[in-house]
Design a protein around this motif. Structure first.
Motif, PDB file in Angstrom:
ATOM      1  N   ARG A  34       0.750  -1.106   0.250  1.00  0.00           N
ATOM      2  CA  ARG A  34      -0.066  -0.053  -0.011  1.00  0.00           C
ATOM      3  C   ARG A  34       0.973   1.368  -0.027  1.00  0.00           C
ATOM      4  NH1 ARG A  34      -2.117  -3.451   3.861  1.00  0.00           N
ATOM      5  NH2 ARG A  34      -1.038  -2.304   5.298  1.00  0.00           N
ATOM      6  N   PRO A  35       0.705   2.195  -0.927  1.00  0.00           N
ATOM      7  CA  PRO A  35       1.430   3.377  -0.923  1.00  0.00           C
ATOM      8  C   PRO A  35       1.093   4.382   0.116  1.00  0.00           C
ATOM      9  CG  PRO A  35      -0.235   3.482  -2.636  1.00  0.00           C
ATOM     10  CD  PRO A  35      -0.464   2.205  -2.093  1.00  0.00           C
ATOM     11  N   PRO A  36       1.917   5.419   0.690  1.00  0.00           N
ATOM     12  CA  PRO A  36       1.603   6.323   1.807  1.00  0.00           C
ATOM     13  C   PRO A  36       0.498   6.957   1.171  1.00  0.00           C
ATOM     14  CG  PRO A  36       3.747   6.713   0.690  1.00  0.00           C
ATOM     15  CD  PRO A  36       3.346   5.257   0.161  1.00  0.00           C
ATOM     16  N   ALA A  37      -0.176   7.631   2.146  1.00  0.00           N
ATOM     17  CA  ALA A  37      -1.317   8.860   1.905  1.00  0.00           C
ATOM     18  C   ALA A  37      -0.573   9.928   1.204  1.00  0.00           C
ATOM     19  CB  ALA A  37      -2.079   9.157   3.109  1.00  0.00           C
ATOM     20  N   ALA A  38      -1.474  10.433   0.127  1.00  0.00           N
ATOM     21  CA  ALA A  38      -0.811  11.500  -0.473  1.00  0.00           C
ATOM     22  C   ALA A  38      -0.766  12.794   0.279  1.00  0.00           C
ATOM     23  CB  ALA A  38      -1.733  11.814  -1.866  1.00  0.00           C
ATOM     24  N   GLU A  39      -1.860  12.903   1.172  1.00  0.00           N
ATOM     25  CA  GLU A  39      -1.774  14.040   1.829  1.00  0.00           C
ATOM     26  C   GLU A  39      -1.788  13.751   3.468  1.00  0.00           C
ATOM     27  OE1 GLU A  39      -4.604  17.823   2.632  1.00  0.00           O
ATOM     28  OE2 GLU A  39      -3.723  17.416   0.597  1.00  0.00           O
ATOM     29  N   GLN A  40      -1.122  14.279   4.227  1.00  0.00           N
ATOM     30  CA  GLN A  40      -1.233  14.238   5.827  1.00  0.00           C
ATOM     31  C   GLN A  40      -1.324  15.562   6.351  1.00  0.00           C
ATOM     32  OE1 GLN A  40       2.530  11.561   5.626  1.00  0.00           O
ATOM     33  NE2 GLN A  40       1.423  10.586   7.284  1.00  0.00           N
ATOM     34  N   ASN A  41      -2.630  15.634   7.239  1.00  0.00           N
ATOM     35  CA  ASN A  41      -2.753  17.051   7.997  1.00  0.00           C
ATOM     36  C   ASN A  41      -2.706  16.679   9.523  1.00  0.00           C
ATOM     37  OD1 ASN A  41      -3.975  19.025   6.122  1.00  0.00           O
ATOM     38  ND2 ASN A  41      -4.881  17.141   5.290  1.00  0.00           N
ATOM     39  N   TYR A  42      -1.856  17.238  10.072  1.00  0.00           N
ATOM     40  CA  TYR A  42      -1.478  16.973  11.408  1.00  0.00           C
ATOM     41  C   TYR A  42      -2.334  18.346  12.212  1.00  0.00           C
ATOM     42  CZ  TYR A  42       2.090  14.206   9.493  1.00  0.00           C
ATOM     43  OH  TYR A  42       2.942  13.312   8.767  1.00  0.00           O
ATOM     44  N   ALA A  43      -3.162  17.872  13.110  1.00  0.00           N
ATOM     45  CA  ALA A  43      -3.769  18.707  14.180  1.00  0.00           C
ATOM     46  C   ALA A  43      -2.942  18.757  15.308  1.00  0.00           C
ATOM     47  CB  ALA A  43      -5.131  18.389  14.332  1.00  0.00           C
ATOM     48  N   PHE A  44      -2.618  19.673  16.125  1.00  0.00           N
ATOM     49  CA  PHE A  44      -1.878  19.557  17.294  1.00  0.00           C
ATOM     50  C   PHE A  44      -2.841  19.731  18.553  1.00  0.00           C
ATOM     51  CE2 PHE A  44       1.205  22.107  14.651  1.00  0.00           C
ATOM     52  CZ  PHE A  44       2.096  20.758  14.190  1.00  0.00           C
ATOM     53  N   GLN A  45      -3.170  18.797  19.216  1.00  0.00           N
ATOM     54  CA  GLN A  45      -3.776  18.893  20.359  1.00  0.00           C
ATOM     55  C   GLN A  45      -3.030  18.458  21.545  1.00  0.00           C
ATOM     56  OE1 GLN A  45      -7.015  19.017  19.982  1.00  0.00           O
ATOM     57  NE2 GLN A  45      -6.957  19.196  17.775  1.00  0.00           N
ATOM     58  N   PRO A  46      -3.638  18.786  22.573  1.00  0.00           N
ATOM     59  CA  PRO A  46      -2.924  18.689  24.124  1.00  0.00           C
ATOM     60  C   PRO A  46      -2.477  16.988  24.200  1.00  0.00           C
ATOM     61  CG  PRO A  46      -4.623  19.888  24.476  1.00  0.00           C
ATOM     62  CD  PRO A  46      -4.878  19.585  23.128  1.00  0.00           C
ATOM     63  N   GLY A  47      -1.313  16.796  24.946  1.00  0.00           N
ATOM     64  CA  GLY A  47      -0.753  15.518  24.981  1.00  0.00           C
ATOM     65  C   GLY A  47       0.583  15.387  24.086  1.00  0.00           C
ATOM     66  N   ALA A  48       0.786  14.460  23.483  1.00  0.00           N
ATOM     67  CA  ALA A  48       1.889  14.219  22.704  1.00  0.00           C
ATOM     68  C   ALA A  48       2.029  14.535  21.138  1.00  0.00           C
ATOM     69  CB  ALA A  48       2.026  12.767  22.406  1.00  0.00           C
ATOM     70  N   LEU A  49       3.052  14.893  20.681  1.00  0.00           N
ATOM     71  CA  LEU A  49       3.251  15.272  19.292  1.00  0.00           C
ATOM     72  C   LEU A  49       2.702  14.282  18.357  1.00  0.00           C
ATOM     73  CD1 LEU A  49       6.772  16.604  19.006  1.00  0.00           C
ATOM     74  CD2 LEU A  49       4.747  17.999  18.421  1.00  0.00           C
ATOM     75  N   PRO A  50       2.073  14.678  17.347  1.00  0.00           N
ATOM     76  CA  PRO A  50       1.838  13.404  16.099  1.00  0.00           C
ATOM     77  C   PRO A  50       3.214  12.841  15.830  1.00  0.00           C
ATOM     78  CG  PRO A  50       0.917  15.560  15.328  1.00  0.00           C
ATOM     79  CD  PRO A  50       2.036  15.936  16.615  1.00  0.00           C
ATOM     80  N   VAL A  51       2.859  11.348  15.694  1.00  0.00           N
ATOM     81  CA  VAL A  51       3.999  10.324  15.648  1.00  0.00           C
ATOM     82  C   VAL A  51       5.184  10.815  14.631  1.00  0.00           C
ATOM     83  CG1 VAL A  51       3.102   8.682  14.235  1.00  0.00           C
ATOM     84  CG2 VAL A  51       4.574   7.959  15.939  1.00  0.00           C
TER      85      VAL A  51
END
Length: 538
Positions: free
Chosen positions: A323-340
């Motif tokens: 499976r190819p990676p997603a063409a687009e990744q949208n990262y939202a910043f929420q309290p807690g940990a950074l997006p991986v």
């Protein structure tokens, strides 16, 4: 549906792969160098599709890289599984350039790759690329190269592969230290791994350096202490005489066997930009099917010694597809940990660099030391993993003077970056401009595109960049305005291992992300509302 697997399997900066299998689960550990947390571990059940499962070195007691030079830190981890535990061996390299190396080797264990990972056991500092071998009789052995700081005519400083037993109960190395393999005429012998098969101890090493002469060498012995005879068709894997192969710099490998009895080799590679020897994606991980011959030696299943861009699908997934990676990744910043996907540089104290809780919905960076600092730099970024890609973010930032700046950055290291930054000019106006550092010996050259664009006060600014192979163009917008380019078209190939005017190469890859710097020492905050990353075909 497809019956082939396309390389690389881990795109973007993921070098020095070490692989192990636990039941039907496969794990690959790769080097992270100065990026924190330390070591990436990816998981797969089919050898084709991989997901990031863990970065285990998260505590200061395990890893503190403040002050480590560029391309130091985590070198060549080794991941194995035995006795109900994962065993992770790693080097924290404290010095790279010059005759000397200061690299300290440690061991941590865990019942799962998700942890909890133990406090580290110090092993030795005699050389890097340590690997732990679990023998059939239950004994455990550490191998690593020996670093020889002396300059010898016609020689190199890679002084052979050392072997020493590890005592689990005493948590230390014991017994004599033996140099079991001096390497071949390709020299620069490193990256050792031991295996046992049909009464033979097989030693796999990397040779030729991690550049375009890189290679995989194999040797074997009836005794673990040697002597080791070299593979009759050595090298087993290389592109040193295959300049048109899309997978260059092939070497530094490891082996895994499937439950079905197939053997696979994962290895380091890079994909230079067309017509160049520059690899901004860094060194990546590829996989090859290999097989044991009637003579007991291992060879590539497709023949020869050159890696294949496409290989037959593993038997573990005969009816699935890659499976190819997603063409687009949208990262939202929420309290807690950074997006991986995001990491930062060197420090085990990220709270001094950023917060996801100070302003919910935003990533707040606290401006710290200058861009390229080896100690505290507020820079949070993800890997570039495609030649054609875009990145965007939105920034709210109110600098007080010219020593405070924040924005969108394409960062390789302290001497190789392109930075679209908000700051103040001498008249006190908030301006947006481009800074680029060119890697010229000995201190780099910082170019600042003058005079920059004056920004409307009180409004966030949208920042973007587009990379098309060798070209990088920044852009920006405020309010309801359309995007518009800013600054010149920049050299994206500079942001690569080989894009260097310095005396030595480097080992990482380009990152795209957000940064804030305050060299006045006042830790001025900058707030980023989300981050978008897009992969493009062209």
């Amino acid at each position: 549906m497809t019956d082939t697997l396309r390389n690389p399997i881990l795109t973007g900066f993921n070098p020095d792969p070490s692989i192990c299998r636990v039941g039907e689960d496969y794990y690959i550990a790769t080097s992270t160098f100065e990026w924190y947390p330390g070591v990436q571990i990816h998981h797969s059940r089919d050898l084709a599709n991989w997901q990031l499962a863990s970065r285990p070195l998260v505590r200061a007691a395990q890893l503190d890289m403040r002050g480590n030079p560029d391309s130091c830190g985590i070198w060549a981890p080794c991941l194995s599984y035995a006795d109900g535990l994962f065993w992770l061996i790693y080097t924290d390299m404290k010095r790279y350039e010059g005759n000397f190396k200061d690299g300290h080797n440690y061991l941590v264990t865990a019942p799962s790759v998700e942890g909890p990972w133990s406090a580290p056991v110090y092993l030795n500092s005699s050389g890097f690329d340590p690997s732990l071998f679990h023998d059939e009789d239950g004994r455990k052995w550490l191998v690593n190269l020996q670093w020889d700081y002396r300059q010898r005519e016609g020689g190199d400083r890679f002084g052979g592969i050392l072997l020493q037993e590890y005592d689990v109960e005493r948590r230390c190395l014991i017994g004599p230290i033996r140099n079991i393999f001096a390497g071949t005429e390709m020299k620069l012998t490193e990256g050792p791994h031991l295996y046992r098969r049909d009464g033979w101890y097989h030693l796999l090493v990397a040779e030729g350096g991690t550049g375009y002469d890189h290679a995989v060498t194999m040797a074997r012995s009836r005794e673990i202490t040697g002597p080791y005879e070299v593979h009759p068709d050595n090298p087993v894997l290389t592109t040193r005489q295959d300049p048109d192969n899309p997978l260059q710099r092939a070497g530094h490998a490891d082996l895994v066997e499937t439950p079905e009895g197939e053997t696979w080799m994962v290895h380091l590679c890079s994909r230079p930009l067309p017509g160049t020897r520059r690899s901004p994606l860094g060194r990546e991980t590829a996989i090859q099917k290999v097989q044991w011959g009637e003579d007991g030696w291992l060879r590539l299943a497709h023949g020869g010694s050159a890696p294949a861009l496409e290989v037959p699908m593993p038997a573990v997934m005969p009816s699935a597809e890659q499976r190819p990676p997603a063409a687009e990744q949208n990262y939202a910043f929420q309290p807690g940990a950074l997006p991986v996907d995001f990491q930062w540089l060197r420090t085990p104290e990220p709270g001094r660099l950023f917060s996801l809780d100070a302003r919910p919905g935003f990533l707040r960076l606290f401006g710290r030391e200058s861009v390229g600092s080896w100690f505290e730099q507020a820079l949070v970024a993800r890997r570039q993993d495609s030649w054609h890609c875009s990145a965007e973010t939105e920034l709210e930032f109110e600098p007080d003077d010219i020593q405070q700046f924040a924005g969108l950055i394409a960062y390789y290291n302290r001497f190789k970056f392109h930075y679209l930054a908000v700051s103040l000019n001498d008249e006190g106006d908030k301006v947006l401009g481009v800074m680029s550092c060119h890697d010229e010996w000995p201190s780099g050259r910082l170019d600042i595109a003058e005079p920059g664009v004056t920004l409307a006060p009180g409004l966030p600014v949208r920042l973007g960049l587009d990379i098309r192979e060798r070209e990088l163009q920044f852009r920006f917008a405020q309010g309801n305005d359309e995007w518009q380019p800013i600054g010149p078209v920049l050299d994206a190939g500079l942001l690569s291992d080989e894009g260097s005017g310095r005396a030595h190469g480097y080992f990482t890859g380009n990152f795209l992300g957000m940064a804030a710097h305050d060299i006045s020492g006042r830790a001025t905050p900058a707030d980023f509302a989300g981050f978008r990353y897009r992969r493009r075909h062209r």
